[in-house]
Design an enzyme around this catalytic site. Sequence first.
Site, short mmCIF file in Angstrom:
data_model
loop_
_atom_site.label_atom_id
_atom_site.label_comp_id
_atom_site.label_asym_id
_atom_site.label_seq_id
_atom_site.Cartn_x
_atom_site.Cartn_y
_atom_site.Cartn_z
N CYS A 5 0.81 -1.22 0.00
CA CYS A 5 0.00 0.00 0.00
C CYS A 5 0.84 1.27 0.00
O CYS A 5 0.34 2.34 -0.35
CB CYS A 5 -0.94 0.01 1.20
SG CYS A 5 -2.12 -1.35 1.20
N HIS A 12 -3.35 7.40 2.41
CA HIS A 12 -3.75 6.08 1.95
C HIS A 12 -5.12 5.76 2.53
O HIS A 12 -5.35 5.94 3.73
CB HIS A 12 -2.71 5.05 2.40
CG HIS A 12 -3.13 3.64 2.19
ND1 HIS A 12 -3.70 3.20 1.00
CD2 HIS A 12 -3.08 2.55 3.00
CE1 HIS A 12 -3.97 1.92 1.10
NE2 HIS A 12 -3.61 1.51 2.30
N ASN A 72 -10.03 0.06 -0.01
CA ASN A 72 -8.56 0.13 0.02
C ASN A 72 -8.00 -0.43 -1.28
O ASN A 72 -8.00 -1.65 -1.48
CB ASN A 72 -8.04 -0.67 1.23
CG ASN A 72 -6.53 -0.62 1.35
OD1 ASN A 72 -5.81 -0.19 0.46
ND2 ASN A 72 -6.02 -1.08 2.49
#
Length: 322
Positions: free
Chosen positions: A113, A249, A279
């Site tokens: 990520c 994020h 996500n």
Amino acid sequence: MMYSRIIGTGSALPERVLTNAELEAMVDTSDKWIFERTGIRQRRIAAPGETSTDLGDTAARAALAMAGLAPSDVGLVVVATCTPEKVFPSTACLLQNRLGIAGGPAFDVVAACAGFIYALSVADSLLRGGVADTALVVGTETMSRIIDWQDRRTCILFADGAGAVVLRRDRTPGILSTHLHADGKYKDLLWVPGWVSDDYATLAEHPPHMVMEGSEVFRVAVEKLGESVEEALAANGLDKSAIDWLIPHQANLRIIAAIARRLRLPMEQVVLTIAEHGNTSAASVPLALDVAVRDGRVKPGQTLLLEAFGGGFAWGSALLRF
């Protein structure tokens, strides 16, 4: 002194929308449980045969169009992904070929990520060093391919998408600094067991799926991200009040809110796309950036703080003037 500036942004999402209500029929969960713990209402899922290269291609073309450039103007391609179309060639090389670019360097960065922050930092360094004048930096993922749809710890969170930026070498400050970190001692808290080193029989019987220890990931993420964003401000001699937008994020709304509190930043100055996108791993930050640029929230001259945390553990931040 040379810098690199973002002169174009783009993004791409699959057509398929998977809602929390649909997940209720798949695992022991509910829309209320998911939203209260994550802030997610829905996520996008790639169609059969739709790859990370496909999504990255769409996002890249949108970013180039905003920048007013042709693919032939690009001298460097850096792609952040942990769900590549192939083991090799890299997704960057596949994307470079798809766009009709040839000759310049193209490679992938794998930092889960945090991948886009890593890729942005690498591209910024190469442009400042004169390797190229223009770079295409893409975060693209098809996380649904490595999800166990019976594991409610992960299947409610992750999704597919892509985001891209075009960087141009310039004497005007753009990216002010980037700050990258990693610590492999946390590797077992968020990982995908098995891959090409396993034999085919093992892979066929137990295809690789993500495993996550959510509470521990949350604890470490808040700690490390808080340190990283303060590091970025200190490196540039700026106070927290200098930030116009936090573009984090999109992992979990509670993590994002904790970072905003640490920065004393109202949530009105935080770009949030998690409710609609979930996500999207390395695609998360550039996708959110593109949304905020296109709806007019992010304006030229504003100061943006980007941050991300992912498996590895890897994490980082970038401070820039748009």
